[in-house]
Design a protein around this motif. Sequence first.
Motif, short mmCIF file in Angstrom:
data_model
loop_
_atom_site.label_atom_id
_atom_site.label_comp_id
_atom_site.label_asym_id
_atom_site.label_seq_id
_atom_site.Cartn_x
_atom_site.Cartn_y
_atom_site.Cartn_z
N ILE A 132 9.30 0.48 -4.17
CA ILE A 132 9.66 -0.81 -4.77
C ILE A 132 11.13 -1.11 -4.54
O ILE A 132 11.51 -2.26 -4.27
CB ILE A 132 9.30 -0.85 -6.27
N ALA A 133 12.01 -0.10 -4.63
CA ALA A 133 13.43 -0.32 -4.34
C ALA A 133 13.61 -0.81 -2.91
O ALA A 133 14.40 -1.73 -2.65
CB ALA A 133 14.22 0.96 -4.57
N LEU A 134 12.85 -0.27 -1.97
CA LEU A 134 12.93 -0.73 -0.58
C LEU A 134 12.38 -2.15 -0.44
O LEU A 134 12.92 -2.95 0.33
CB LEU A 134 12.20 0.24 0.35
N VAL A 135 11.34 -2.48 -1.20
CA VAL A 135 10.81 -3.85 -1.18
C VAL A 135 11.88 -4.83 -1.66
O VAL A 135 12.06 -5.91 -1.07
CB VAL A 135 9.53 -3.97 -2.05
N VAL A 136 12.61 -4.46 -2.71
CA VAL A 136 13.69 -5.32 -3.22
C VAL A 136 14.76 -5.52 -2.16
O VAL A 136 15.24 -6.64 -1.94
CB VAL A 136 14.30 -4.72 -4.52
N THR A 164 0.87 -1.17 0.00
CA THR A 164 0.00 0.00 0.00
C THR A 164 0.90 1.22 0.00
O THR A 164 1.71 1.39 0.92
CB THR A 164 -0.91 0.03 1.25
N VAL A 165 0.78 2.04 -1.03
CA VAL A 165 1.58 3.26 -1.14
C VAL A 165 0.63 4.44 -0.96
O VAL A 165 -0.37 4.56 -1.66
CB VAL A 165 2.30 3.35 -2.50
N TYR A 166 0.96 5.32 -0.02
CA TYR A 166 0.11 6.47 0.27
C TYR A 166 0.26 7.52 -0.81
O TYR A 166 1.23 7.51 -1.58
CB TYR A 166 0.46 7.01 1.66
N PRO A 167 -0.69 8.47 -0.91
CA PRO A 167 -0.65 9.50 -1.96
C PRO A 167 0.64 10.33 -1.93
O PRO A 167 1.23 10.55 -0.87
CB PRO A 167 -1.85 10.39 -1.64
N ASN A 168 1.06 10.76 -3.11
CA ASN A 168 2.23 11.63 -3.31
C ASN A 168 3.54 10.98 -2.89
O ASN A 168 4.48 11.66 -2.47
CB ASN A 168 2.04 12.96 -2.57
N VAL A 169 3.62 9.66 -2.99
CA VAL A 169 4.84 8.93 -2.66
C VAL A 169 5.35 8.26 -3.94
O VAL A 169 4.57 7.70 -4.70
CB VAL A 169 4.58 7.86 -1.56
N ASP A 170 6.65 8.31 -4.16
CA ASP A 170 7.28 7.75 -5.34
C ASP A 170 7.24 6.22 -5.28
O ASP A 170 7.84 5.61 -4.40
CB ASP A 170 8.72 8.25 -5.42
#
Length: 125
Positions: A97-101, A86-92
């Motif tokens: 995804i880089a952090l998920v990796v 879940t990505v909140y509004p106005n977030v890259d």
Amino acid sequence: MSFRNQWVVYRGESTNSSDLLFTAKECSLIQVWKTQLKVFLASNTSENVYDFKVKGRSFERSWTICVGESNTIIAQMNGRDKLEVTVYPNVDYAFVIALVVILDEINRDRENGNKLVTNIIGVGN
């Protein structure tokens, strides 16, 4: 604060300092099943205070990304078999995804008993 592992993330396939996006450092925790990353944006050269933190439980595959030392959440991830993000509004999205990796790599590292020191990741162009 001591760190176990470090990931250096650049734009594209570059490793030039001008293309550095951020650095993520895994904090050393006594509890192996917990994960905590401190994220420093490229403009934060002193790295005295982190820009984002990722905290959660690797065993449960559940993490939260917050702004700095606050509890302001910008993204959450969870799920054992199927990871839901879940990505909140106005977030890259690419940042998240880089952090998920990185978190996935931490999990694989722990499952295999390997120890990493520094990893370089390229994101987008």
